[in-house]
Design a protein around this motif. Sequence first.
Motif, PDB file in Angstrom:
ATOM      1  N   LYS A 153      77.034 -16.849  -7.330  1.00  0.00           N
ATOM      2  CA  LYS A 153      77.500 -15.732  -5.984  1.00  0.00           C
ATOM      3  C   LYS A 153      79.092 -15.768  -5.284  1.00  0.00           C
ATOM      4  O   LYS A 153      80.069 -15.018  -5.573  1.00  0.00           O
ATOM      5  N   LYS A 154      79.133 -17.406  -5.328  1.00  0.00           N
ATOM      6  CA  LYS A 154      80.233 -17.749  -5.275  1.00  0.00           C
ATOM      7  C   LYS A 154      82.133 -17.604  -6.168  1.00  0.00           C
ATOM      8  O   LYS A 154      82.668 -16.979  -5.535  1.00  0.00           O
ATOM      9  N   LEU A 155      81.371 -17.544  -7.677  1.00  0.00           N
ATOM     10  CA  LEU A 155      82.434 -16.730  -7.705  1.00  0.00           C
ATOM     11  C   LEU A 155      81.857 -15.153  -8.472  1.00  0.00           C
ATOM     12  O   LEU A 155      83.313 -14.870  -8.509  1.00  0.00           O
ATOM     13  N   LYS A 156      81.497 -14.849  -8.448  1.00  0.00           N
ATOM     14  CA  LYS A 156      81.108 -13.604  -8.575  1.00  0.00           C
ATOM     15  C   LYS A 156      82.230 -12.935  -7.204  1.00  0.00           C
ATOM     16  O   LYS A 156      82.961 -11.937  -7.618  1.00  0.00           O
ATOM     17  N   ASP A 157      82.037 -13.514  -5.802  1.00  0.00           N
ATOM     18  CA  ASP A 157      83.044 -13.011  -4.728  1.00  0.00           C
ATOM     19  C   ASP A 157      84.234 -13.756  -4.926  1.00  0.00           C
ATOM     20  O   ASP A 157      85.168 -12.727  -4.108  1.00  0.00           O
ATOM     21  N   GLY A 158      84.105 -14.180  -5.673  1.00  0.00           N
ATOM     22  CA  GLY A 158      85.431 -15.030  -6.152  1.00  0.00           C
ATOM     23  C   GLY A 158      86.454 -13.516  -7.117  1.00  0.00           C
ATOM     24  O   GLY A 158      88.335 -13.356  -6.849  1.00  0.00           O
ATOM     25  N   LEU A 159      86.209 -13.290  -7.783  1.00  0.00           N
ATOM     26  CA  LEU A 159      86.619 -12.500  -9.259  1.00  0.00           C
ATOM     27  C   LEU A 159      86.367 -11.269  -8.731  1.00  0.00           C
ATOM     28  O   LEU A 159      87.218 -10.547  -9.535  1.00  0.00           O
ATOM     29  N   PHE A 160      84.981 -10.991  -8.467  1.00  0.00           N
ATOM     30  CA  PHE A 160      85.081  -9.200  -8.880  1.00  0.00           C
ATOM     31  C   PHE A 160      84.668  -8.118  -7.714  1.00  0.00           C
ATOM     32  O   PHE A 160      84.823  -7.065  -7.704  1.00  0.00           O
ATOM     33  N   SER A 161      84.299  -9.461  -6.407  1.00  0.00           N
ATOM     34  CA  SER A 161      83.886  -8.914  -5.304  1.00  0.00           C
ATOM     35  C   SER A 161      85.629  -8.407  -4.169  1.00  0.00           C
ATOM     36  O   SER A 161      86.017  -9.437  -3.713  1.00  0.00           O
ATOM     37  N   ALA A 162      86.024  -7.441  -4.303  1.00  0.00           N
ATOM     38  CA  ALA A 162      87.158  -6.771  -3.193  1.00  0.00           C
ATOM     39  C   ALA A 162      86.898  -6.558  -1.813  1.00  0.00           C
ATOM     40  O   ALA A 162      85.556  -5.706  -1.806  1.00  0.00           O
ATOM     41  N   HIS A 203      91.228  -4.244  -6.766  1.00  0.00           N
ATOM     42  CA  HIS A 203      90.309  -2.616  -7.468  1.00  0.00           C
ATOM     43  C   HIS A 203      89.823  -2.914  -8.408  1.00  0.00           C
ATOM     44  O   HIS A 203      90.729  -2.428  -9.695  1.00  0.00           O
ATOM     45  N   ARG A 204      88.896  -3.711  -9.016  1.00  0.00           N
ATOM     46  CA  ARG A 204      88.645  -3.619 -10.149  1.00  0.00           C
ATOM     47  C   ARG A 204      88.125  -2.761 -10.938  1.00  0.00           C
ATOM     48  O   ARG A 204      87.074  -2.117 -10.975  1.00  0.00           O
ATOM     49  N   LEU A 205      88.791  -2.835 -12.159  1.00  0.00           N
ATOM     50  CA  LEU A 205      87.872  -2.042 -12.994  1.00  0.00           C
ATOM     51  C   LEU A 205      87.857  -3.098 -14.829  1.00  0.00           C
ATOM     52  O   LEU A 205      88.870  -3.935 -14.950  1.00  0.00           O
ATOM     53  N   VAL A 206      87.192  -3.045 -15.841  1.00  0.00           N
ATOM     54  CA  VAL A 206      86.501  -3.391 -16.704  1.00  0.00           C
ATOM     55  C   VAL A 206      86.547  -2.731 -18.227  1.00  0.00           C
ATOM     56  O   VAL A 206      85.219  -0.960 -17.868  1.00  0.00           O
ATOM     57  N   LEU A 250      79.416  -5.325 -11.312  1.00  0.00           N
ATOM     58  CA  LEU A 250      80.498  -4.481 -11.087  1.00  0.00           C
ATOM     59  C   LEU A 250      79.916  -3.048 -10.746  1.00  0.00           C
ATOM     60  O   LEU A 250      78.654  -2.790 -11.194  1.00  0.00           O
ATOM     61  N   GLU A 251      80.420  -1.685 -10.067  1.00  0.00           N
ATOM     62  CA  GLU A 251      79.987  -0.014  -9.628  1.00  0.00           C
ATOM     63  C   GLU A 251      80.223   0.391 -11.046  1.00  0.00           C
ATOM     64  O   GLU A 251      80.494   0.112 -12.080  1.00  0.00           O
ATOM     65  N   PHE A 305      84.353   1.039 -18.130  1.00  0.00           N
ATOM     66  CA  PHE A 305      85.046   2.271 -18.954  1.00  0.00           C
ATOM     67  C   PHE A 305      84.412   1.939 -20.171  1.00  0.00           C
ATOM     68  O   PHE A 305      84.940   0.665 -20.328  1.00  0.00           O
ATOM     69  N   ARG A 306      84.339   2.830 -20.891  1.00  0.00           N
ATOM     70  CA  ARG A 306      82.689   2.035 -22.636  1.00  0.00           C
ATOM     71  C   ARG A 306      83.724   2.820 -23.086  1.00  0.00           C
ATOM     72  O   ARG A 306      83.514   4.139 -23.173  1.00  0.00           O
ATOM     73  N   ILE A 307      84.847   2.121 -24.536  1.00  0.00           N
ATOM     74  CA  ILE A 307      85.873   3.409 -24.886  1.00  0.00           C
ATOM     75  C   ILE A 307      85.500   3.118 -26.270  1.00  0.00           C
ATOM     76  O   ILE A 307      85.348   2.014 -26.724  1.00  0.00           O
ATOM     77  N   ASP A 308      85.766   4.028 -26.896  1.00  0.00           N
ATOM     78  CA  ASP A 308      85.868   4.080 -28.379  1.00  0.00           C
ATOM     79  C   ASP A 308      87.850   4.405 -28.787  1.00  0.00           C
ATOM     80  O   ASP A 308      87.997   5.517 -27.748  1.00  0.00           O
TER      81      ASP A 308
END
Length: 472
Positions: A93-102, A230-233, A257-258, A263-266
Amino acid sequence: MSTLPSTHCCHTYSPLPPSSSSSSSSSSSSVSYLPSYSSAHGRLQRIAVPSTPKRFVSVKVSLQSQSVSAKNAVHMQDVAPVVNPIENESPLKKLKDGLFSAPSSKESKDITGFNVNENESTVSITVVGASGDLAKKKIFPALFALYYEGCLPEHFTVYGYARSKMTDAELRDMVSKTLTCRIDKRENCGEKMDQFLQRCFYHSGQYDSQDHFAELDKKLKEHEGGRVPHRLVIVEKPFGRSSESSAALTKALKQYLEEDQIFRIDHYLGKELVENLSVLRFSNLIFEPLWSRQYIRNVQLIFSEDFGTEGRGGYFDNYGIIRDIMQNHLLQILALFAMETPVSLDAEDIRNEKVKVLRSMRPLQLENVVTGQYKSHVRGGITYPAYTDDKTVPKDSLTPTFAAAALFIDNARWDGVPFLMKAGKALHNKRAEIRVQFRHVPGNLYNRNIGTDLDRATMSLLSECSLMKLFC
């Protein structure tokens, strides 16, 4: 004849909903058009761009250790991801909050002393697998094209991440060899390249190391200067190795992530041939009435490369030509070719029509499939190695490097029309094309002169079209 006009503006696209666990819909729902990110968003966006699916999954692994807890973790070691239980939650949770939670605007104001909504737009882009072939040939040139056309804000950073040891200067030298001003030839092209390269940095690390990704995150925050991201993957195909692993990867992503951040791409859908396909069909009255079993005898989708794995066997041998090319690139083209007119050009409306095609597709029979593997051969006086001669490929590998399959769509429009897919490496020619063979004209006047082998005669008479080959 209508064609897709070229444009220099930046487009944004809505992400697709999560892929279904069914094999028929996962191929269609796991991809979207490659989005470009407009500076009009007015906020920082941190974008992770993987160059291979294996590497992207490893990024997720790096956020989960065996001593931390979540419902599932996705692991990949040159095989399909598996789901393993993990135990304790607080470190994750700590790492998640640091890297992905804005944090919220109010929180960010309390922390940094300024309101994020009043701050200048900034983008941080991380290219995971930056030393790979796809990153060099496609991702970095595409990012430069966005910058060249003013689609990136004034403040942006591109960080490459891979296992290879490399300095910032070495990354810039590697990237500079693939950048071109392909849209136009303005006088400031060289100056723009230099400016772009100065925004590119590199960090070496393992894909399964939590510490290495924490170091990368620290460097990104230094460049961001306290701005709230604001994170996007962006997840590149193939999204998993099977329907089950695809569902497991989606479940793991959604722990952090929400859906609108994924974004899933080809990347093949960004090619001009593919983009023009629907325009050719739906915007030209001459083609739409002919686009059915009544006039079309068969459709061929052909993808061939004139080179082998060339040191990339570690990835390719675990996927093969069917998963690498046919299940995604060619199946997407088939669905676009065969689908009904969508309600709109929105991603979800196009996706819905493609799913209908895939659900109507007859299960593939073994007798309708041919596979093969290239051997050592001589061409032009040069001897080329066999697939198993590649040092990154096991000597006893049976992974196919060539495959051909006949697929059938059991609906009113395409009943009885074979869709022939062909894909292979180390073949004689490099090409990607769609061939449409129409039915013979009743009482054809040329039968007497040409004979019954009309296909061969037509091929020798027609020049190759940049978009499609049409055979009568």
